[in-house]
Design a protein around this motif. Sequence first.
Motif, PDB file in Angstrom:
ATOM      1  N   THR A  84       0.745  -1.127   0.453  1.00  0.00           N
ATOM      2  CA  THR A  84       0.138   0.026   0.028  1.00  0.00           C
ATOM      3  C   THR A  84       0.883   1.366  -0.116  1.00  0.00           C
ATOM      4  OG1 THR A  84      -1.522  -1.344   0.951  1.00  0.00           O
ATOM      5  CG2 THR A  84      -1.916   0.936   0.814  1.00  0.00           C
ATOM      6  N   GLU A  85       1.667   1.124   0.652  1.00  0.00           N
ATOM      7  CA  GLU A  85       2.921   2.630   0.608  1.00  0.00           C
ATOM      8  C   GLU A  85       3.606   2.429  -0.501  1.00  0.00           C
ATOM      9  OE1 GLU A  85       3.498   4.663   3.265  1.00  0.00           O
ATOM     10  OE2 GLU A  85       1.296   3.755   3.780  1.00  0.00           O
ATOM     11  N   PRO A  91       5.296   6.684  -7.057  1.00  0.00           N
ATOM     12  CA  PRO A  91       5.285   8.055  -8.157  1.00  0.00           C
ATOM     13  C   PRO A  91       5.742   9.495  -7.939  1.00  0.00           C
ATOM     14  CG  PRO A  91       2.946   7.228  -7.463  1.00  0.00           C
ATOM     15  CD  PRO A  91       3.250   6.549  -6.562  1.00  0.00           C
ATOM     16  N   LEU A  92       6.124   9.740  -6.554  1.00  0.00           N
ATOM     17  CA  LEU A  92       7.180  10.482  -5.861  1.00  0.00           C
ATOM     18  C   LEU A  92       8.313  10.273  -6.279  1.00  0.00           C
ATOM     19  CD1 LEU A  92       4.958  11.120  -2.664  1.00  0.00           C
ATOM     20  CD2 LEU A  92       5.007  12.971  -4.693  1.00  0.00           C
ATOM     21  N   LEU A  93       8.544   9.187  -6.019  1.00  0.00           N
ATOM     22  CA  LEU A  93      10.021   8.904  -5.822  1.00  0.00           C
ATOM     23  C   LEU A  93      10.310   8.609  -7.281  1.00  0.00           C
ATOM     24  CD1 LEU A  93      10.909   6.568  -3.274  1.00  0.00           C
ATOM     25  CD2 LEU A  93      11.458   9.152  -3.003  1.00  0.00           C
ATOM     26  N   SER A  94       9.452   7.672  -8.312  1.00  0.00           N
ATOM     27  CA  SER A  94      10.561   8.037  -9.492  1.00  0.00           C
ATOM     28  C   SER A  94       9.745   9.153 -10.419  1.00  0.00           C
ATOM     29  CB  SER A  94       8.957   6.980 -10.344  1.00  0.00           C
ATOM     30  OG  SER A  94       8.031   7.376 -10.516  1.00  0.00           O
ATOM     31  N   GLN A 112      18.461   5.581 -13.695  1.00  0.00           N
ATOM     32  CA  GLN A 112      17.870   5.925 -13.617  1.00  0.00           C
ATOM     33  C   GLN A 112      17.661   5.171 -15.318  1.00  0.00           C
ATOM     34  OE1 GLN A 112      19.212   9.423 -15.215  1.00  0.00           O
ATOM     35  NE2 GLN A 112      17.437  10.865 -14.505  1.00  0.00           N
ATOM     36  N   GLN A 113      17.985   4.607 -16.502  1.00  0.00           N
ATOM     37  CA  GLN A 113      17.644   4.264 -17.128  1.00  0.00           C
ATOM     38  C   GLN A 113      17.060   2.554 -17.626  1.00  0.00           C
ATOM     39  OE1 GLN A 113      20.781   4.695 -20.710  1.00  0.00           O
ATOM     40  NE2 GLN A 113      21.565   6.943 -19.521  1.00  0.00           N
ATOM     41  N   LEU A 114      17.235   2.319 -16.063  1.00  0.00           N
ATOM     42  CA  LEU A 114      16.557   1.007 -15.958  1.00  0.00           C
ATOM     43  C   LEU A 114      14.758   1.335 -15.887  1.00  0.00           C
ATOM     44  CD1 LEU A 114      18.285  -0.922 -13.817  1.00  0.00           C
ATOM     45  CD2 LEU A 114      18.536  -1.481 -15.162  1.00  0.00           C
ATOM     46  N   PRO A 115      14.453   0.184 -16.621  1.00  0.00           N
ATOM     47  CA  PRO A 115      12.501  -0.003 -16.676  1.00  0.00           C
ATOM     48  C   PRO A 115      12.518   0.428 -15.058  1.00  0.00           C
ATOM     49  CG  PRO A 115      14.008  -1.893 -17.446  1.00  0.00           C
ATOM     50  CD  PRO A 115      14.751  -0.847 -17.425  1.00  0.00           C
ATOM     51  N   LEU A 116      11.015   1.412 -14.598  1.00  0.00           N
ATOM     52  CA  LEU A 116      10.481   1.002 -13.369  1.00  0.00           C
ATOM     53  C   LEU A 116      10.313  -0.775 -13.334  1.00  0.00           C
ATOM     54  CD1 LEU A 116      10.003   2.746 -10.893  1.00  0.00           C
ATOM     55  CD2 LEU A 116       8.431   3.427 -11.700  1.00  0.00           C
ATOM     56  N   PRO A 117      10.188  -1.459 -13.089  1.00  0.00           N
ATOM     57  CA  PRO A 117       9.591  -2.393 -11.684  1.00  0.00           C
ATOM     58  C   PRO A 117       8.117  -2.677 -12.277  1.00  0.00           C
ATOM     59  CG  PRO A 117      11.549  -2.200 -10.581  1.00  0.00           C
ATOM     60  CD  PRO A 117      11.281  -0.708 -11.527  1.00  0.00           C
ATOM     61  N   ASP A 118       7.214  -3.636 -12.600  1.00  0.00           N
ATOM     62  CA  ASP A 118       5.914  -3.953 -12.409  1.00  0.00           C
ATOM     63  C   ASP A 118       5.399  -3.637 -10.603  1.00  0.00           C
ATOM     64  OD1 ASP A 118       5.557  -3.414 -15.410  1.00  0.00           O
ATOM     65  OD2 ASP A 118       5.188  -5.125 -16.215  1.00  0.00           O
ATOM     66  N   ASP A 119       6.196  -4.756 -10.402  1.00  0.00           N
ATOM     67  CA  ASP A 119       5.745  -4.964  -9.142  1.00  0.00           C
ATOM     68  C   ASP A 119       6.180  -3.563  -8.508  1.00  0.00           C
ATOM     69  OD1 ASP A 119       6.260  -5.251  -6.467  1.00  0.00           O
ATOM     70  OD2 ASP A 119       6.845  -7.499  -6.594  1.00  0.00           O
ATOM     71  N   PRO A 120       5.164  -2.898  -7.605  1.00  0.00           N
ATOM     72  CA  PRO A 120       4.855  -1.522  -6.571  1.00  0.00           C
ATOM     73  C   PRO A 120       6.056  -1.931  -5.841  1.00  0.00           C
ATOM     74  CG  PRO A 120       3.055  -2.996  -6.449  1.00  0.00           C
ATOM     75  CD  PRO A 120       3.973  -3.287  -7.624  1.00  0.00           C
ATOM     76  N   VAL A 121       6.724  -2.346  -5.015  1.00  0.00           N
ATOM     77  CA  VAL A 121       7.925  -2.850  -3.925  1.00  0.00           C
ATOM     78  C   VAL A 121       9.400  -3.341  -4.939  1.00  0.00           C
ATOM     79  CG1 VAL A 121       8.749  -4.452  -2.220  1.00  0.00           C
ATOM     80  CG2 VAL A 121       5.809  -3.668  -2.420  1.00  0.00           C
ATOM     81  N   ALA A 122       9.315  -3.938  -5.484  1.00  0.00           N
ATOM     82  CA  ALA A 122      10.518  -3.935  -6.152  1.00  0.00           C
ATOM     83  C   ALA A 122      10.910  -1.874  -7.215  1.00  0.00           C
ATOM     84  CB  ALA A 122      10.904  -4.223  -7.984  1.00  0.00           C
TER      85      ALA A 122
END
Length: 230
Positions: A84-85, A91-94, A112-122
């Motif tokens: 949940t957190e 969204p803020l940190l990304s 920075q150039q790595l894709p953001l993981p789909d898993d929100p915790v990752a």
Amino acid sequence: EQVIGALKARGLKGFWMGYFAGRAAPLGAVGPGVVEATFYNFDPSMVRRAIPDAWRFAEPVAVLEARSQAAAACLRRLAPAIDTEAERIVPLLSSAVRSGRADGRALFAANQQLPLPDDPVAALWHCATALREHRGDGHVALLVAEDISGIEAHQLAVAATGIPDDRLRGARGWSEEAWSAAKATLGERGLLDETGALTDAGTALREQIEARTDHLAIQPYTDGLTEPGL
């Protein structure tokens, strides 16, 4: 421990090979010189026991995947409500990561150039790691500007915090001879006294470097958190 275990399962040998490969993997299959330069504070022989051999056991993409999955699992174990957190914070940190200036910051740029993981915790872990590297890269740049080597930075930290010499020296692979030589150099520069304590000049220099590091590290947040909708 959980992350290192996951890296061992991919074929890496021991804690330090997992550490060096895991942190360097965003850069690709780089050689030891790149790791020595960007990590800054390890004895070269310690790095060269792990890199480039690590890439024979696991390619960087496999290391990144294992590290990300294990970090997320570890965070969930330590903080069961973290999903949940993470959905609120990512969204803020990304945004901060996207807005970070990468010029002169090799480790941050690679993350920075790595894709953001789909898993929100990752994704949370990835953003925190990228921003940590942003601060670290800035700190290294300031040390270089002040002609403070990695081993000399350890000496200043020991003098300022009281960390036992042997613990820090052993964790970074430096010999007693190299450690003593670095301490002597700082003494000759008037940054340490004959007992190894910080002089007034040493205290002032260290405080200046730390304050400037903090100042430079703010940029991703001040720029990223002013994006529309944040």
